[in-house]
Design a protein around this motif. Structure first.
Motif, PDB file in Angstrom:
ATOM      1  N   PRO A 146       0.914  -1.352  -0.192  1.00 44.47           N
ATOM      2  CA  PRO A 146       0.097   0.003  -0.051  1.00 44.47           C
ATOM      3  C   PRO A 146       0.769   1.321   0.006  1.00 44.47           C
ATOM      4  O   PRO A 146       2.141   1.045   0.255  1.00 44.47           O
ATOM      5  CB  PRO A 146      -0.839  -0.197   1.405  1.00 44.47           C
ATOM      6  CG  PRO A 146      -0.065  -1.048   2.356  1.00 44.47           C
ATOM      7  CD  PRO A 146       0.661  -1.932   1.248  1.00 44.47           C
TER       8      PRO A 146
ATOM      9  N   GLU B  61      -0.397   4.757   7.100  1.00 43.05           N
ATOM     10  CA  GLU B  61      -1.128   3.870   7.839  1.00 43.05           C
ATOM     11  C   GLU B  61      -1.382   2.407   7.356  1.00 43.05           C
ATOM     12  O   GLU B  61      -0.914   1.572   7.992  1.00 43.05           O
ATOM     13  CB  GLU B  61      -2.680   4.441   8.025  1.00 43.05           C
ATOM     14  CG  GLU B  61      -3.173   3.913   9.505  1.00 43.05           C
ATOM     15  CD  GLU B  61      -4.698   3.925   9.652  1.00 43.05           C
ATOM     16  OE1 GLU B  61      -5.259   3.192  10.241  1.00 43.05           O
ATOM     17  OE2 GLU B  61      -5.266   4.706   8.828  1.00 43.05           O
TER      18      GLU B  61
ATOM     19  N   GLY C   8       0.292  -1.371   8.720  1.00 42.25           N
ATOM     20  CA  GLY C   8      -0.409  -2.753   8.615  1.00 42.25           C
ATOM     21  C   GLY C   8       0.267  -3.780   7.981  1.00 42.25           C
ATOM     22  O   GLY C   8       0.640  -4.948   8.295  1.00 42.25           O
ATOM     23  N   TRP C   9       0.876  -3.161   6.694  1.00 38.41           N
ATOM     24  CA  TRP C   9       1.549  -4.211   5.787  1.00 38.41           C
ATOM     25  C   TRP C   9       2.745  -4.724   6.442  1.00 38.41           C
ATOM     26  O   TRP C   9       3.258  -5.885   6.462  1.00 38.41           O
ATOM     27  CB  TRP C   9       1.705  -3.521   4.481  1.00 38.41           C
ATOM     28  CG  TRP C   9       2.449  -4.341   3.607  1.00 38.41           C
ATOM     29  CD1 TRP C   9       1.881  -5.270   2.730  1.00 38.41           C
ATOM     30  CD2 TRP C   9       3.995  -4.063   3.328  1.00 38.41           C
ATOM     31  NE1 TRP C   9       2.988  -5.595   1.818  1.00 38.41           N
ATOM     32  CE2 TRP C   9       4.209  -5.219   2.219  1.00 38.41           C
ATOM     33  CE3 TRP C   9       4.999  -3.434   3.551  1.00 38.41           C
ATOM     34  CZ2 TRP C   9       5.374  -5.392   1.510  1.00 38.41           C
ATOM     35  CZ3 TRP C   9       6.304  -3.675   3.058  1.00 38.41           C
ATOM     36  CH2 TRP C   9       6.268  -4.715   2.020  1.00 38.41           C
TER      37      TRP C   9
END
Lengths: 648, 198
Positions: free
Chosen positions: A193, A197, A201-202
């Motif tokens: 991504p 943010e 997460g990734w």
């Protein structure tokens, strides 16, 4: 390559079509070490962020013939705020025509700081290029109880992943095999991504998948940091370290310096004795040997300075010092990166000014560039040592501490404080405050540096110093010798002046007093008169505009002309020739103080001016820097003369 | 979007280029197989024809893209939809309502035994078979050289437990059972190992 003209070349040998692979990674991720191991080139690698500021290219052998390898500047992100990041972002963007986009990328990830490194990985993997990940420092990860499953990391990233520790041969073999065919590398199925943010997460997901356990800080490092990074304790230790640093430079180097001095004196005598032609003997013995020798004497101190700097850097202390200073810098409206640049200027202002490339805001860059020339660089060292030697007797003590080292410490401190104040002032002038950007800085674990890397740093510094002596300083001293000895007075002229042509020392004094250099020195006398400088010092100061060390060489020549047997005594015995102070000793305490302070502030270095021009993109900033530093130097020198004059 | 989106990443599925195996946080879904219904954000992508297939694995969701689309172009959209769907575990309705949680654990156990841990046992001349799953407990049968070696048994139990936990945190214990012994041997329920890593 369909628009080839002429006969088709055999496949694989087209030089123009040679594959280009670029190395991307955070500073300190072992990127440059890997580059050197693959290309066999020696480029300086350091424990210090921001070392790689220039572009390096080399040729690496792979399983399928050679490829061109490019070492990109270390970067934490591709957001293109700092000039370094802009370069990397530009190279990776096929739409950016100003930079050639490579055919493939090697991304180095430091296993010990994988969480942060993966944020860069997310951006790099979005570039539409084949990427191969090299994980470094896996040995340190294991030693510090961390864990990482490389195969799982490869699955999660979707690209080839392999570990290379410190350029080990067998692991390099696997990498060379891989570099042969980037077209066959697996590419990520779904690009990572983009927004911050989602990237977090990734990263979390990839790390969990790869069974990553971050390394523990080793106990020794943690205990030391508790003291060394303490706001009060750390600052005390920092100042104490710097203090011992300068004491060492003075006390340890002295005996070796004596040897070099004696050696050059003997060489000069030898030359004088064996060459019949008077003027040639003079040029060689006084001009070349006297001038160059006067500067080379400081080689031990330069070597020692760099031994100490590279020891502090290699042990991991400099990074802590920068961290400590970040707080001070923040108060000055600057960030820690600026301190890194200023710290590099201790060796030389040029790497310091080039290190400002890691600064994201133009305002901070300019402010730091204006401050950097004030940090005490190694070129000031010979001048300081010479003048302090005249000012303070070597056995003078303040309590148990050598007074010479103390004065030197004061000068370094004065330079550092002035640099900070200047940077603060210029950052204030640059109106609006930009957004505060995060400052990343490695805190490497404390470790003993390898003797090789220390010796290499010292060798590079000494070689650079000697090269400078060989080119700029030798050239300037020869010109100066000519200026100091021309026009040669005729016997009739000497007789008119009442000088005995047989008394060589009297003739030499007369010649210098009536030389071209003397004319120049006297011409600028009105400018420097308030500082107590006479025409001889003026010649030295003017000559030192090319490089500061030339001042030492000039004074050496002037002194050698009056008393070739003992130039240092001759220097101390120099007297003012004319004006109201005629007959008094030239180098009085107030004059010496004024000279020291003048050298602390003045921008007497052509190389620095050239680099300022290149890095700031115009003559405006170097002109401003030269002017304001000269004005500052003059004012502060006058102040020093008045204050010291009042005290003594 | 006030709740933080769960961390996910996609991995390739060998031989199926249109499929992406999205690794999701363990324990976020308690079912396996093709769900009867999925939460709105994902259902919309199915309706629009971007996605053609959704299948839940332990700690992963397999998504298949319609032929006309590429992951490079649609990855961000699908990721967002999946993350939103994961914040609504109740919206994932299993196809048959037998005991989805138990099936999830069984699938996790099977995946572990077929994977590295199983390979480790086989490399030592033994093998591991799944016997039963009940109330968060996984019963495993040790065969070959592993059988009868208490040390190996203990090590394997720990390894299997750690590996299953990384796919399904609801697992409470792994027990090794003998082929002939009753599956509920006395004191057979092992306490949690003192040390485990996620």
């Amino acid at each position: 390559m369909s628009d080839h003209c002429g006969p088709a070349e055999p496949a694989g040998v087209a030089v123009a079509g040679r594959r280009r692979i670029a190395l991307v990674g955070s500073p300190n991720s072992g990127k440059t070490t890997l580059f050197n191991a693959l290309t066999g080139l020696r480029a300086k690698t350091g424990n210090y962020p921001g070392v790689t500021v220039t572009r390096y290219q080399g040729v690496a052998e792979t399983a399928l013939g050679p490829v061109v390898l490019e070492d990109l500047p270390g970067t934490y992100s591709l957001t293109a705020i700092s000039p370094d990041e802009r370069i990397v972002a530009g190279v990776l963007d096929p739409a950016d025509d100003s930079q050639d986009t490579p055919d493939a990328l090697i991304l180095t990830l430091d296993a010990t700081t994988l969480r942060r490194s993966l944020r860069l990985a997310a951006q790099v993997l979005r570039a539409d290029l084949p990427v191969c990940v090299v994980v470094t420092f896996t040995d340190e990860l294991t030693r510090r109880q961390g864990r990482l499953d490389l195969a799982a990391l490869g699955r999660a990233l979707g690209v080839p992943v392999l570990a290379v520790v410190g350029g080990r041969r067998q692991q390099l073999g696997e990498l060379r095999e891989l570099l042969g065919g980037p077209a066959t590398w697996s590419r990520p199925l779904v690009p990572p991504p983009l927004d911050a943010e989602a990237v977090s997460g990734w990263v979390d997901s990839v790390l969990a998948s790869a069974g990553y356990a971050a390394p523990e800080l080793d106990a020794r490092t943690r205990r030391l940091d508790a003291v060394l990074l303490h706001p009060v304790g750390g600052t005390v230790v920092f100042l104490a370290t710097m203090f011992v640093f300068f004491q060492t430079i003075f006390t340890l180097a002295a005996p070796v310096q004596g040897l070099i001095e004696t050696g050059f004196a003997a060489l000069g005598d030898q030359v004088r004795a064996s060459i019949g032609v008077d003027w040639l003997a003079g040029l060689l013995a006084d001009g070349v040997i006297g001038g160059v020798g006067g500067v080379v004497v400081f080689l031990p101190q330069i070597a020692l300075l760099f031994v100490l700097i590279s020891l502090l850097e290699g042990v991991g202390y400099l990074a802590r010092a920068a961290f400590l200073m970040d707080r001070v810098m923040a108060r000055a409206g600057l960030e820690g990166r600026a301190f890194v640049a200023l710290l590099s200027s201790f060796a030389c202002a040029i790497p310091g000014i080039m290190a400002t490339r890691t600064l994201p805001s133009t305002r901070d860059r300019i402010a730091t560039m204006m401050g950097a020339p004030l940090m005490t660089c190694s070129a000031r060292l010979p001048v300081y040592v010479l003048l302090i030697g005249l000012l303070v007797p070597s056995d003078a003590r303040v309590g148990p501490i050598g007074a010479q080292g103390l004065v030197m410490f004061g000068l370094y401190l004065g330079g550092a404080v002035s640099a900070m104040l200047t940077a603060w002032l210029f950052s204030r002038l640059g109106r609006s405050a930009g957004p505060a950007l995060p400052f990343y800085m490695e805190m490497p674990p404390y470790r003993l540096p390898s003797a090789r890397s220390v010796l290499l740093a010292v060798y590079d510094a000494c070689r650079g110093f000697l090269a400078k002596v060989g080119k700029i300083i030798l050239g300037t001293t020869v010109v100066l010798w000519l200026l100091l000895n021309l026009p040669a007075p005729s016997d009739a002229e000497l007789a008119r002046a009442g000088v005995d042509p047989a008394d060589s020392s009297a003739v030499a004094s007369y010649t210098i007093d009536h030389s071209l250099a003397a004319d120049v020195g006297r011409a600028v006398e009105p400018v420097f008169e308030p500082l107590g400088f006479d025409w001889r010092i003026n010649v030295g100061v003017l000559a030192s505009l090319s490089a500061r060390e030339v001042f030492v060489a000039t004074m050496g020549q002037v002194a050698a002309a009056t008393n070739p047997d003992d130039p240092s005594q001759a220097l101390a015995d120099l007297r003012v020739q004319d004006g109201p102070r005629a007959g008094e000793p030239l180098f009085t305490a107030p004059v010496l103080a004024a000279l020291l302070v003048f050298f602390l502030y003045a921008l007497q270095c052509m190389s620095t001016i050239a680099v300022l021009r290149r890095e700031s993109g115009s003559w405006r900033w170097p002109a401003i820097a030269f002017t304001y530093l000269f004005a500052l130097a003059w004012t502060m020198a006058l102040l020093a003369r008045v204050v010291v004059g009042a005290v003594t | 979007m006030s709740a933080p989106r769960p961390p996910v990443h996609a991995e390739a599925v060998p031989g199926r280029p249109s499929c992406a195996r999205w690794v999701v946080p363990p324990g976020s879904l308690r079912l396996v197989g093709v769900p009867e219904r999925v939460p709105a954000p994902l259902a919309r992508l199915l309706d629009e024809g971007l996605l053609v297939h959704v299948e839940v694995e332990p700690a992963a969701v397999l998504l298949e893209l319609a032929p006309a689309h590429t992951w490079a172009a649609s990855g961000d959209v699908v990721r967002g939809a999946l993350q939103d769907a994961l914040t609504d575990p109740e919206g994932w309705v299993p196809a048959d309502g037998d005991d989805p949680a138990r099936e999830h654990l069984a699938a996790a156990a099977r995946e572990v035994l077929a994977g590295e841990v199983g390979a480790y046992a086989r490399s030592h001349g033994g093998s591991l078979e799944l016997v039963a799953v009940h109330d968060g407990v996984v019963d495993v049968e040790l065969r070959g050289t592993c059988d009868g070696c208490p040390a190996a048994g203990r090590t394997l139990e720990d390894r299997v437990l750690t590996a299953i936990r990384s796919l399904d945190p609801s697992v409470t214990a792994v027990r090794s059972v003998r082929p002939d012994a009753p599956s509920d041997r006395a004191g057979g329920r092992r306490l949690l190992p003192l040390v485990f890593r996620r």
